[in-house]
Scaffold this active site. Structure first.
Site, PDB file in Angstrom:
ATOM      1  CE  LYS A   1      17.141  26.159  55.155  1.00  0.00           C
ATOM      2  NZ  LYS A   1      18.513  25.948  54.641  1.00  0.00           N
TER       3      LYS A   1
ATOM      4  CE1 TYR B   1      18.005  20.734  52.949  1.00  0.00           C
ATOM      5  CE2 TYR B   1      17.482  20.394  55.249  1.00  0.00           C
ATOM      6  CZ  TYR B   1      17.522  21.212  54.143  1.00  0.00           C
ATOM      7  OH  TYR B   1      17.095  22.520  54.231  1.00  0.00           O
TER       8      TYR B   1
ATOM      9  CG  ASN C   1      20.307  29.151  54.089  1.00  0.00           C
ATOM     10  OD1 ASN C   1      19.536  28.463  54.766  1.00  0.00           O
ATOM     11  ND2 ASN C   1      20.717  28.780  52.888  1.00  0.00           N
TER      12      ASN C   1
ATOM     13  CG  HIS D   1      14.560  24.138  51.456  1.00  0.00           C
ATOM     14  ND1 HIS D   1      15.654  23.669  50.780  1.00  0.00           N
ATOM     15  CD2 HIS D   1      13.477  23.526  50.897  1.00  0.00           C
ATOM     16  CE1 HIS D   1      15.253  22.790  49.863  1.00  0.00           C
ATOM     17  NE2 HIS D   1      13.939  22.690  49.923  1.00  0.00           N
TER      18      HIS D   1
ATOM     19  CD  GLU E   1      12.290  19.957  48.212  1.00  0.00           C
ATOM     20  OE1 GLU E   1      11.813  21.118  48.270  1.00  0.00           O
ATOM     21  OE2 GLU E   1      13.494  19.734  47.987  1.00  0.00           O
TER      22      GLU E   1
HETATM   23  P1  CMP Z   1      19.002  24.485  51.447  1.00  0.00           P
HETATM   24  O1  CMP Z   1      18.406  25.202  50.278  1.00  0.00           O
HETATM   25  O2  CMP Z   1      18.068  24.211  52.574  1.00  0.00           O
HETATM   26  O3  CMP Z   1      19.633  23.100  50.959  1.00  0.00           O
HETATM   27  C1  CMP Z   1      20.745  22.502  51.601  1.00  0.00           C
HETATM   28  C2  CMP Z   1      21.325  23.359  52.675  1.00  0.00           C
HETATM   29  O4  CMP Z   1      22.590  23.019  53.150  1.00  0.00           O
HETATM   30  C3  CMP Z   1      21.473  24.767  52.152  1.00  0.00           C
HETATM   31  O5  CMP Z   1      20.199  25.368  52.010  1.00  0.00           O
HETATM   32  C4  CMP Z   1      22.384  25.399  53.201  1.00  0.00           C
HETATM   33  O6  CMP Z   1      21.682  26.051  54.219  1.00  0.00           O
HETATM   34  C5  CMP Z   1      23.089  24.178  53.828  1.00  0.00           C
HETATM   35  N1  CMP Z   1      24.526  24.277  53.757  1.00  0.00           N
HETATM   36  C6  CMP Z   1      25.338  24.296  54.821  1.00  0.00           C
HETATM   37  N2  CMP Z   1      26.608  24.383  54.422  1.00  0.00           N
HETATM   38  C7  CMP Z   1      26.617  24.442  53.078  1.00  0.00           C
HETATM   39  C8  CMP Z   1      27.647  24.545  52.087  1.00  0.00           C
HETATM   40  N3  CMP Z   1      28.939  24.606  52.401  1.00  0.00           N
HETATM   41  N4  CMP Z   1      27.250  24.570  50.785  1.00  0.00           N
HETATM   42  C9  CMP Z   1      25.940  24.503  50.445  1.00  0.00           C
HETATM   43  N5  CMP Z   1      24.937  24.388  51.350  1.00  0.00           N
HETATM   44  C10 CMP Z   1      25.273  24.368  52.659  1.00  0.00           C
END
Ligand code: CMP
Length: 140
Positions: free
Chosen positions: A11, A51, A114, A117, A128
Site C-alpha cells: 500500500k 474495494y 496498514n 492487502h 482480485e
Molecule cells: P484491506 O485488507 O486492504 O481491506 C479493506 C481495508 O480497509 C483494510 O485493509 C483496512 O486497511 C481499511 N480500513 C480502514 N478503516 C478500517 C476499519 N475501521 N475497519 C476495517 N478496515 C478498515
C-alpha cells in the site's frame, strides 16, 4: 497441501517509506513466491471498484483517498495454501492487534495505513488477480 495463488497489494504508506523490498522479503521468507508484480498508481475508479464490497462502510471514502494517495505494488503470490500463508504473515488488519513478526506489526502505521492487502479466500484471490493481471502476465 496444494500450491495456490493469492493477491497482494503493497500500500501507499509502504511505498512512500521505500519498503517494497522489506515487505517482499518477509513474503518470500514466509514461503511465498512473487509470480507477477507491477507498481501502479490506482485511479479513483479502480480503488472504488476493487474495494466495492466496502462501499457502505463509514471508512470507504477515506480508504479510497488513501489507496490513491501514492503508488502501490500489486502482486500475485504463489505457495502452499497461499491465501492463509499470506494472511498469517500479514497479521491482523489493525496493527495494534497484529502478532509479533508479522508485516503489519513490523511496518503498519494504522488500521488504514496498514502496509499490505491480501485476499481472504481462494475465490476472492481469483477475482482480485483478474482485476489487475492478464493471464499471460502471471509467470509461475
Ligand atoms: P484491506 O485488507 O486492504 O481491506 C479493506 C481495508 O480497509 C483494510 O485493509 C483496512 O486497511 C481499511 N480500513 C480502514 N478503516 C478500517 C476499519 N475501521 N475497519 C476495517 N478496515 C478498515
Amino acid at each position: 497441501m496444494a500450491v495456490t495463488r493469492t493477491f497482494s497489494i503493497i500500500k501507499p504508506d509502504a511505498t512512500r517509506r521505500n519498503l517494497t523490498g522489506g515487505v517482499t522479503k518477509m513474503l518470500e521468507e514466509a514461503g511465498l513466491r512473487v509470480v507477477a508484480s507491477k507498481r501502479i498508481h490506482l485511479t479513483k475508479d479502480q480503488a472504488e471498484g476493487f474495494y466495492g464490497v466496502h462501499r457502505e462502510r463509514p471508512f470507504f471514502g477515506d480508504l479510497v483517498k488513501f489507496m490513491t494517495s501514492g503508488p502501490v505494488v500489486v502482486q500475485v503470490l504463489e505457495g502452499e495454501d497461499a491465501v492463509k500463508r499470506n494472511r498469517d504473515i500479514m497479521g491482523a488488519t489493525n496493527p495494534a492487534n497484529a502478532d509479533e513478526g508479522t508485516i503489519r506489526k513490523v511496518y503498519a502505521e494504522s488500521i488504514e495505513a496498514n502496509s499490505v492487502h491480501g485476499s481472504d479466500s481462494d475465490e476472492n484471490a481469483a477475482i482480485e488477480i483478474a482485476f489487475f493481471f492478464k493471464p499471460d502476465e502471471v509467470v509461475g
